[in-house]
Design a protein around this motif. Sequence first.
Motif, mmCIF file in Angstrom:
data_model
loop_
_atom_site.group_PDB
_atom_site.id
_atom_site.type_symbol
_atom_site.label_atom_id
_atom_site.label_comp_id
_atom_site.label_asym_id
_atom_site.label_seq_id
_atom_site.Cartn_x
_atom_site.Cartn_y
_atom_site.Cartn_z
ATOM 1 N N MET A 1 0.874 -1.190 0.100
ATOM 2 C CA MET A 1 -0.030 -0.155 0.032
ATOM 3 C C MET A 1 0.869 1.233 0.159
ATOM 4 O O MET A 1 1.937 1.138 0.464
ATOM 5 C CB MET A 1 -0.984 0.008 1.078
ATOM 6 N N ASP A 2 0.496 1.928 -0.785
ATOM 7 C CA ASP A 2 1.311 3.536 -0.824
ATOM 8 C C ASP A 2 1.350 4.240 0.567
ATOM 9 O O ASP A 2 0.482 4.319 1.337
ATOM 10 C CB ASP A 2 0.802 4.399 -1.857
ATOM 11 N N ILE A 3 2.654 4.747 0.622
ATOM 12 C CA ILE A 3 2.877 5.373 1.964
ATOM 13 C C ILE A 3 2.083 6.628 2.304
ATOM 14 O O ILE A 3 1.637 6.827 3.134
ATOM 15 C CB ILE A 3 4.340 5.737 2.207
ATOM 16 N N PHE A 4 1.843 7.269 1.160
ATOM 17 C CA PHE A 4 0.830 8.366 1.050
ATOM 18 C C PHE A 4 -0.663 8.253 1.435
ATOM 19 O O PHE A 4 -1.488 8.713 2.010
ATOM 20 C CB PHE A 4 1.011 9.366 -0.129
ATOM 21 N N GLU A 5 -1.030 6.790 0.688
ATOM 22 C CA GLU A 5 -2.508 6.568 0.858
ATOM 23 C C GLU A 5 -2.521 6.114 2.195
ATOM 24 O O GLU A 5 -3.516 6.191 2.713
ATOM 25 C CB GLU A 5 -2.765 5.524 -0.269
ATOM 26 N N ASN A 6 -1.645 5.297 2.666
ATOM 27 C CA ASN A 6 -1.762 4.673 4.077
ATOM 28 C C ASN A 6 -1.129 5.832 5.105
ATOM 29 O O ASN A 6 -0.020 5.704 5.492
ATOM 30 C CB ASN A 6 -1.049 3.533 4.268
ATOM 31 N N ASN A 7 -2.004 6.675 5.354
ATOM 32 C CA ASN A 7 -1.202 8.069 6.067
ATOM 33 C C ASN A 7 -1.252 8.170 7.377
ATOM 34 O O ASN A 7 -1.431 9.214 8.158
ATOM 35 C CB ASN A 7 -1.871 9.209 5.245
ATOM 36 N N SER A 8 -1.165 7.128 8.159
ATOM 37 C CA SER A 8 -1.411 6.944 9.622
ATOM 38 C C SER A 8 -0.319 7.852 10.471
ATOM 39 O O SER A 8 -0.348 8.821 11.060
ATOM 40 C CB SER A 8 -1.410 5.685 10.119
ATOM 41 N N LEU A 9 0.898 7.891 9.761
ATOM 42 C CA LEU A 9 2.155 8.809 10.355
ATOM 43 C C LEU A 9 1.680 10.055 9.740
ATOM 44 O O LEU A 9 1.931 11.146 10.564
ATOM 45 C CB LEU A 9 3.286 8.095 9.479
ATOM 46 N N LEU A 10 1.323 10.462 8.557
ATOM 47 C CA LEU A 10 1.023 11.750 7.994
ATOM 48 C C LEU A 10 0.217 12.257 8.955
ATOM 49 O O LEU A 10 0.293 13.637 9.307
ATOM 50 C CB LEU A 10 0.773 11.814 6.517
ATOM 51 N N LEU A 11 -1.093 11.547 9.139
ATOM 52 C CA LEU A 11 -2.025 12.238 9.939
ATOM 53 C C LEU A 11 -1.793 12.535 11.497
ATOM 54 O O LEU A 11 -1.986 13.674 11.929
ATOM 55 C CB LEU A 11 -3.281 11.301 10.002
ATOM 56 N N LYS A 12 -0.654 12.131 11.764
ATOM 57 C CA LYS A 12 -0.293 12.311 13.429
ATOM 58 C C LYS A 12 0.849 13.351 13.180
ATOM 59 O O LYS A 12 0.595 14.153 13.914
ATOM 60 C CB LYS A 12 0.569 10.994 13.846
ATOM 61 N N ASP A 13 1.505 13.567 12.173
ATOM 62 C CA ASP A 13 2.310 14.811 11.927
ATOM 63 C C ASP A 13 1.447 15.798 11.700
ATOM 64 O O ASP A 13 1.602 16.988 12.149
ATOM 65 C CB ASP A 13 3.361 14.387 10.766
ATOM 66 N N LYS A 14 0.328 15.809 10.937
ATOM 67 C CA LYS A 14 -0.603 16.749 10.501
ATOM 68 C C LYS A 14 -1.255 17.474 11.757
ATOM 69 O O LYS A 14 -1.269 18.678 11.684
ATOM 70 C CB LYS A 14 -1.544 16.302 9.506
ATOM 71 N N LYS A 15 -2.008 16.417 12.541
ATOM 72 C CA LYS A 15 -2.382 16.793 13.807
ATOM 73 C C LYS A 15 -1.520 17.755 14.563
ATOM 74 O O LYS A 15 -1.832 18.699 15.252
ATOM 75 C CB LYS A 15 -2.940 15.853 14.584
ATOM 76 N N ASN A 16 -0.086 17.347 14.877
ATOM 77 C CA ASN A 16 0.808 17.886 15.533
ATOM 78 C C ASN A 16 1.090 19.241 15.276
ATOM 79 O O ASN A 16 1.410 20.346 15.863
ATOM 80 C CB ASN A 16 2.201 16.924 15.845
ATOM 81 N N LEU A 17 1.443 19.221 13.767
ATOM 82 C CA LEU A 17 1.583 20.476 13.285
ATOM 83 C C LEU A 17 0.527 21.663 13.375
ATOM 84 O O LEU A 17 0.772 22.846 13.501
ATOM 85 C CB LEU A 17 1.803 20.553 11.599
ATOM 86 N N GLU A 18 -0.664 21.012 13.311
ATOM 87 C CA GLU A 18 -1.776 22.172 13.505
ATOM 88 C C GLU A 18 -1.904 22.635 14.910
ATOM 89 O O GLU A 18 -2.502 23.637 15.211
ATOM 90 C CB GLU A 18 -3.212 21.282 13.295
ATOM 91 N N GLN A 19 -1.324 21.949 15.910
ATOM 92 C CA GLN A 19 -1.725 22.281 17.280
ATOM 93 C C GLN A 19 -0.273 22.919 17.914
ATOM 94 O O GLN A 19 -0.599 23.444 18.951
ATOM 95 C CB GLN A 19 -1.913 20.794 18.111
ATOM 96 N N THR A 20 0.846 22.621 17.278
ATOM 97 C CA THR A 20 1.947 23.159 17.824
ATOM 98 C C THR A 20 2.196 24.627 17.976
ATOM 99 O O THR A 20 1.743 25.217 16.706
ATOM 100 C CB THR A 20 3.338 22.634 17.454
ATOM 101 N N PRO A 21 2.840 25.256 18.773
ATOM 102 C CA PRO A 21 3.129 26.727 18.429
ATOM 103 C C PRO A 21 4.286 27.051 17.690
ATOM 104 O O PRO A 21 4.161 28.156 17.147
ATOM 105 C CB PRO A 21 3.637 26.952 20.084
#
Length: 436
Positions: free
Chosen positions: A1-21
Motif C-alpha cells: 500500500m502506498d505510504i501516502f495513501e496509508n497516511n497514519s504517520l502523515l495524519l499524526k504529523d498533520k495533527k501535531n503541526l496544527e496544534q504546535t506553537p
Amino acid sequence: MDIFENNSLLLKDKKNLEQTPIPVVTVAASFRDELARYHGVKEYFGDVEDEVLFSRAHYSMALAALVCAWGGIKPDPKKAWGVDPTNYVTRQDWGKLEFTEEVGQLMARNSFLKWVKDLIDTKVRQKLPITGAIATPLLMLFERVHRPILSFHYETGNLLIGAGKQVVQVVTDPHVRPQYLEHAERPTIRYCVFDEKTRTDMLELAEVMGKDLDPKRVVVTGPPVDPRIVAARKKKSPTAYTKRPVRLVITTGGLGTNKKEIETCFRSLAPLLRHAKIQLIVYVGVHEDIREMIHQIAKQEGIPTAEKHHVEAPLRIFHSPHIVQANEMLIQYAFPWADGFITKPSGDMAYDAAAAGCFLLTLEPWGEWEHNIRDIFEQRGISRRAIPEKLQEQLDSLLTAHGSPAWAETAIGNALALPKLFTEGIQNILDQMPTS
C-alpha cells in the motif's frame, strides 16, 4: 500500500503541526523507518524503498530548532513540531527523489560535473523534479496550520508562501540564492540571515530583482547550531591536545562530497595513526562506499578500527544507513571529543565544528556559499585550507609551537571566543516565532 495513501504517520504529523506553537519544516532526507519506530507503526519495516539523503545541513538545522524549543531531545508537540515532506512522497513520485539524489552524488564526486554544475547551478536547481514530488504531501501537512511556519529550505518556504501561509524563512548560509526571493515582496514572509553582510546582500539582490522587500522583514540571527553541539565547548581547552594524541574528525557531506580528497587525507594520516600520534573519527554518514574505502585502506595499513564509544581508539568510522542515527553519532561522540575537523566548509559542519570549539582544515568548497563560509572562519583565525597530499606535514607545522603558541592552540582559542551570534543563532531564530 502506498505510504501516502496509508497516511497514519502523515495524519499524526498533520495533527501535531496544527496544534504546535512552532511548526518547523525542511527538505533534507527521508527517515521513514525512524518515523515508524517513533509512532509505533510496524508495518513499514522491510516494506519501504531505500531512504534518500540530500543534505545533513538542512536536517541538522531543523533539528536544532526543535531541540532548542523542546529543551532537550524528547519530542514535545506542545512546544514545537517538525516534518520533512520527503518522508511522505508517493511511490509514484519516489523515482524523482532518487534521480535528484543520484544527480547530486554524481556532481559531488566528479570534478568535471561539478564544473558543469557551477555553470548552470540556478537553472538546474529550478528544473529538478523534487519540488513536484514534495508539494502535495507538504501542502496537506500544513493545510490547517495558520501560525507562521519556520522553514529551513527555500523550496518549502516558496511552496507554503504560494499557498497563502505565513513563513519565517531561514537563509542557511552567508549567501543569498535568488530562489529565496521568489515571494520576497509578500508581507507574509520574514527572513533570518547569517550576518549583516548577508542582510545587505539580500536587500541588494531584492532590489536588482525588482522585489519590494521591507528591510524590517530581514533579521540577523546567526547560524542555526544544535544547542547540544554548543554545549560541547564547555569542556574544551586550547592546550588539551598537547597532553595527548590530537583528536581529528574527517567528514563528508550528505551527497558524499570530497570523496577523493578524503581518501588522500586518510592515506596521508595513516603513519600518524600507526604511531599513536593522532586519534581519528571518519564520518561517512550514510555512504557505504566511503565506509568500505576507509575500512580497506585501514586494513592495508594495519590500523584497527573500533566501535563508536571507544574514545581512546586510534580509528573509528561513523556510518549508518539513516541520517537520524548518523547525526546523533556526530553530536554524541564527535563534537565533544574533537580538537579539529577536516571538512568542506559547509553550512552545517563548519558552523558546528567552530561552535564546538574546534579548529578547521577545509577541503575544496562545493559552491560560492562555501567559499564565503571558508573566508569567514579563516578571517577569524579558526580555519586553514587543508593540503590533503601533505596533511601529515601540515599538521606537524600547525600543532607545533614556533616560539609562540601553535596555530592549532590559537585557532581553538579563537573558536572558544566566538561571538554569541555564532553560538546562539538558533535561539535568535526561535525568537522570531510568535508562540501565542
